[in-house]
Write an enzyme that holds these catalytic residues in place. Structure first.
Site, PDB file in Angstrom:
ATOM      1  N   HIS A 200     -79.096  16.725 -35.029  1.00 37.27           N
ATOM      2  CA  HIS A 200     -79.710  17.424 -36.171  1.00 37.27           C
ATOM      3  C   HIS A 200     -79.069  16.991 -37.505  1.00 37.27           C
ATOM      4  CE1 HIS A 200     -81.490  19.744 -32.942  1.00 37.27           C
ATOM      5  NE2 HIS A 200     -80.270  19.941 -32.483  1.00 37.27           N
ATOM      6  N   GLU A 215     -75.671  24.941 -35.698  1.00 33.46           N
ATOM      7  CA  GLU A 215     -75.417  23.891 -34.711  1.00 33.46           C
ATOM      8  C   GLU A 215     -75.110  22.547 -35.370  1.00 33.46           C
ATOM      9  OE1 GLU A 215     -78.662  22.745 -32.119  1.00 33.46           O
ATOM     10  OE2 GLU A 215     -77.414  21.183 -31.234  1.00 33.46           O
ATOM     11  N   HIS A 268     -74.549  17.923 -29.086  1.00 40.74           N
ATOM     12  CA  HIS A 268     -75.385  19.076 -29.424  1.00 40.74           C
ATOM     13  C   HIS A 268     -74.712  20.349 -28.933  1.00 40.74           C
ATOM     14  CE1 HIS A 268     -79.397  17.317 -30.633  1.00 40.74           C
ATOM     15  NE2 HIS A 268     -78.752  16.235 -30.215  1.00 40.74           N
ATOM     16  N   GLU A 336     -73.774  19.051 -24.386  1.00 42.39           N
ATOM     17  CA  GLU A 336     -73.818  20.375 -25.017  1.00 42.39           C
ATOM     18  C   GLU A 336     -72.634  21.175 -24.473  1.00 42.39           C
ATOM     19  OE1 GLU A 336     -78.515  21.108 -25.949  1.00 42.39           O
ATOM     20  OE2 GLU A 336     -77.846  21.607 -23.935  1.00 42.39           O
TER      21      GLU A 336
HETATM   22 ZN   LIG Z   1     -79.383  20.379 -30.629  1.00 42.60          ZN
END
Ligand SMILES: [Zn+2]
Length: 372
Positions: A200, A215, A268, A336
């Site tokens: 992102h 995030e 992430h 993640e």
């Molecule tokens: Zn993400």
């Protein structure tokens, strides 16, 4: 600096949608999505191809995403659109050969699979007609006594169908090649290039969680710390972004390919409406039965060390067809470390959290190199 626009992965006709399509949308782009879904045998409802993105179209999109290893959110954005376009190409519908940008599609994937089964190394079965696939076609043509020009025309397809039928039970024994030649065996962190991809950024904040930062910000913090730690180990580090900026989804792997990375690590964080969801997750490239062995192994080592460091359960490594995993020409994982929605199990305001995650990923990388 390399001009990554010359990379063979970009650009591709039909890749970009004008806008993201979701439940309630109308228009000719919805019509286009519906007719492609119908062509692939998905049921878009009783009203059929009507240009309205209703619940039936959403259900069809979800089914397509699940069948193709994509993020199943029922929304048509770049990744799903690209896969939808490619899925429509049947074998023999067009002449395939090496070109820039590369041909991509279901027909290329079937070609690669047939060549690999016959023992010609067509590279990873990623549906992208690159140099390795061309070399396999040339080898096949030479062996079959055909014109050796790298063009997959009717003569090649017919000849391939004939030998595939005759190949017998040993055809499946052929070793399916992995990305980047299989593993990082004989190498070490000290002499490789690692591309770190903070997820992102800019207008795209990622998931919203219960932590003090969005995030995109935590992804960047972990990435920068991981990069610094890896530099201490002697690795050459590249970042797809180093500040709060927008980077297109498909530019990320294109940059990594242009830089000649040996490993690609996308960072992430997860989120879930249920606060009970917790754990570390990691994804490797998997597409229609083919998967990256080295990616799976790397994901497994990173998960083990994340769960040890953070005291969280590790989910098993998950095979997915995400754009950053498929388009990268090197071993790639998407990590993640934790759920930003699970403040119950981890203190999200801990100022050392990003550093702990980075150290855990580093420890996982070291273990991967110790056994690879
Ligand atoms: Zn993400």
């Amino acid at each position: 600096m390399i001009n990554f626009w010359q990379s063979q992965s970009l650009p591709v006709e039909g890749r970009f949608l004008m806008r993201t399509l979701k439940l309630g949308d109308r228009g000719k782009e919805v019509l286009d999505v519906q007719s492609r879904m119908c062509g692939l045998g998905y049921n878009v409802g009783t009203d059929g191809v009507d240009g309205f993105f209703g619940p039936d179209t959403q259900a069809a999109v979800l089914a397509f995403q699940q069948a193709n290893g994509l993020l199943a959110d029922g929304i048509v954005a770049d990744n799903t659109w690209q896969e939808l376009v490619e899925a429509g190409y049947g074998t023999g519908e067009r002449l395939l050969y090496l070109k820039i940008p590369s041909f991509r599609g279901a027909d290329v994937l079937i070609l690669q699979r047939s060549l690999n089964r016959l023992g010609f190394n067509a590279g990873p079965e990623d549906g992208i007609f690159g140099y390795v696939t061309e070399r396999a076609v040339l080898d096949f043509q030479k062996n079959a006594g055909l014109v050796v020009d790298g063009m997959v025309d009717e003569s090649v397809l017919k000849s391939m169908a004939r030998v595939t039928k005759d190949a017998g039970p040993h055809a499946d024994d052929a070793k399916i090649p992995d990305r980047n030649g299989g593993s990082a065996a004989g190498r070490s962190l000290a002499n490789i290039a690692i591309v770190i991809d903070p997820g992102h950024g800019g207008d795209d904040p990622g998931v919203s969680g219960d932590g003090p930062v969005p995030e995109k910000e935590l992804n960047l913090q972990v990435s920068i710390m991981l990069g610094r730690a890896l530099e201490q180990e002697g690795s050459r580090i590249y970042f797809t972004r180093e500040s709060d900026t927008d980077v297109d989804l498909y530019d990320r792997p294109a940059l990594a390919n242009a830089w000649g990375g040996d490993l690609f690590i996308s960072i992430h964080h997860n989120s879930c409406s249920s606060p009970a969801a917790q754990g570390s997750a990691a994804y490797f490239f998997c597409r229609q039965g083919y998967f990256s062995e080295s990616g799976k192994l790397l994901a497994w080592h990173i998960l083990n060390s994340l769960s040890r460091e953070l005291g969280l359960p590790a989910l098993p490594p998950i095979g997915r067809n995400f754009a950053v995993l498929r388009e990268t020409e090197m071993t790639a994982v998407l990590v993640e470390p934790l759920f930003l929605s699970s403040g119950r199990d981890i203190d999200l305001s801990d100022g050392r959290l990003a550093d702990r995650e980075a150290q855990a990923i580093l420890a996982g990388l070291k273990r991967y190199f110790a056994v690879a």
